[in-house]
Design an enzyme around this catalytic site. Sequence first.
Site, PDB file in Angstrom:
ATOM      1  N   ASP A 161     -43.885  53.912  -1.337  1.00  0.00           N
ATOM      2  CA  ASP A 161     -43.045  52.721  -1.271  1.00  0.00           C
ATOM      3  C   ASP A 161     -42.290  52.364  -2.547  1.00  0.00           C
ATOM      4  O   ASP A 161     -41.102  52.094  -2.525  1.00  0.00           O
ATOM      5  CB  ASP A 161     -43.899  51.504  -0.888  1.00  0.00           C
ATOM      6  CG  ASP A 161     -44.832  51.765   0.287  1.00  0.00           C
ATOM      7  OD1 ASP A 161     -44.811  52.878   0.828  1.00  0.00           O
ATOM      8  OD2 ASP A 161     -45.560  50.844   0.661  1.00  0.00           O
ATOM      9  N   GLU A 391     -58.334  54.154  -2.930  1.00  0.00           N
ATOM     10  CA  GLU A 391     -57.002  54.438  -2.382  1.00  0.00           C
ATOM     11  C   GLU A 391     -56.250  55.382  -3.317  1.00  0.00           C
ATOM     12  O   GLU A 391     -55.594  56.319  -2.876  1.00  0.00           O
ATOM     13  CB  GLU A 391     -56.246  53.115  -2.221  1.00  0.00           C
ATOM     14  CG  GLU A 391     -54.897  53.240  -1.544  1.00  0.00           C
ATOM     15  CD  GLU A 391     -54.207  51.893  -1.367  1.00  0.00           C
ATOM     16  OE1 GLU A 391     -54.731  50.872  -1.876  1.00  0.00           O
ATOM     17  OE2 GLU A 391     -53.139  51.864  -0.719  1.00  0.00           O
TER      18      GLU A 391
HETATM   19  C1  DGY Z   1     -47.801  48.655   2.740  1.00  0.00           C
HETATM   20  O1  DGY Z   1     -47.700  47.636   3.422  1.00  0.00           O
HETATM   21  O2  DGY Z   1     -48.164  48.667   1.561  1.00  0.00           O
HETATM   22  C2  DGY Z   1     -47.562  49.964   3.345  1.00  0.00           C
HETATM   23  O3  DGY Z   1     -47.458  50.962   2.390  1.00  0.00           O
HETATM   24  C3  DGY Z   1     -46.408  49.999   4.268  1.00  0.00           C
HETATM   25  O4  DGY Z   1     -46.514  51.177   5.028  1.00  0.00           O
END
Ligand code: DGY
Length: 419
Positions: A161, A391
């Site tokens: 992201d 994560e």
């Molecule tokens: C989030 O909401 O952080 C996710 O990466 C979107 O897919």
Amino acid sequence: MSLVEKARAILRGNDRGGYAVPTDRLYPFQWNWDSGFVAMGWATFDEPRAWSELVFLLKGQWEDGMIPQIVFHAPSDDYFPGPDVWGIHRTPPTSGITQPPIIAVAALWLLRQARDVAAAEAQAAAMFPALLAHHRWWESARDPQRTGLVATLHPWETGMDNSPAWDVALDRVPTETTTEIRRRDTSHIDASMRPRGVEYQRFIHLVDLFRDHGWDPARMYEASPFRVADIGINAILLRAERDLLVLAERFGSVADRAEIAARIDRLAGGIARMWSDAHGLFLSRDLISGQPIPRPTSEGFLPVFAGAATPARVAAMAATVSVWRERAPWMVASSEPDNAVFEPKRYWRGPVWAVVNWMIADGFASYGEVALGADILDQTRKLIAQAGFSEYFDPTTGEGIGGADFSWTAAIYLMLARD
Ligand code: DGY
């Protein structure tokens, strides 16, 4: 409890009855590319459950073949933006964008590892048309001019992201939104490890825009101020097409195989043009400016996972990984450590991700860089052993950060424990 037992317990704990959430609360629904890796993890100890992961994901597939980034199987207030923001009235509700297309890779992996071969063949045969439809969608919706590179219209689609590679392209997206932004992620995780507020404004601006365009792929493609050829998505798609071709030899027609082979040729040609001699890896391309994005990130190594590199390029990438390692000893940092934009704890701007390591290692090994592949996997195991099933991990210290008890990290550990 052994680490294998702990990894299995994480998957069972994140199971919501046929699909797994990436982790409790932070991500309370089913995510597309998470599920591909999670299915491979389940397959190491529960094959029916592994196939179920993919079957549940495909419950969210759209008629045009798109597989959404999120399938909202059950309600939750723990996540923003939920189904009300996407405004997509389907059963189950979904988001309206996609994610890296790993599902065909997972399906072939499940089939190849199967102990119950008859059951796996039946599942793969039943799933094949949906996978083919998905790959057709990628080309028709995201490479309408057949350039050989598919476009990504939202940073969330890349799965990475807030990668520094998107900074310039994302700056073109206005910050105004019609949706009120009520972030939940920063109530679960320290804000310093998550995307910044201004990035969320732009992420949501794009969601508002696409919703106003009725989620129509052609209108979205034309209207989006963010349009990039992400090297990660293109490489994963090429690997997925190659794996789909193997599935097509068993479950498809002659025409299906010819169609897939033609897409493989186009994608391989497109990816070859993304190489950067100056950076020693592949770069994404900004499709609005038409220029390569000179921000090296770990996905620039992913063409090895797709069989899309020449031996000279593989050697150059192996050298680049070694240079990165001098500054960030835990491989593989998600962005170039010797760069002003590197942030070792902020999500995709530096941290190590187990799934990316698995793909890079698999690719290097397939090109004969066996020691480097083994080294990356060994470090991945050590990171998990010392820091838990996080994560992501700080590549400078090895600290586990982001969400805890993460499904895809557990899945990768289970796959590595089998090697
Ligand atoms: C989030 O909401 O952080 C996710 O990466 C979107 O897919």
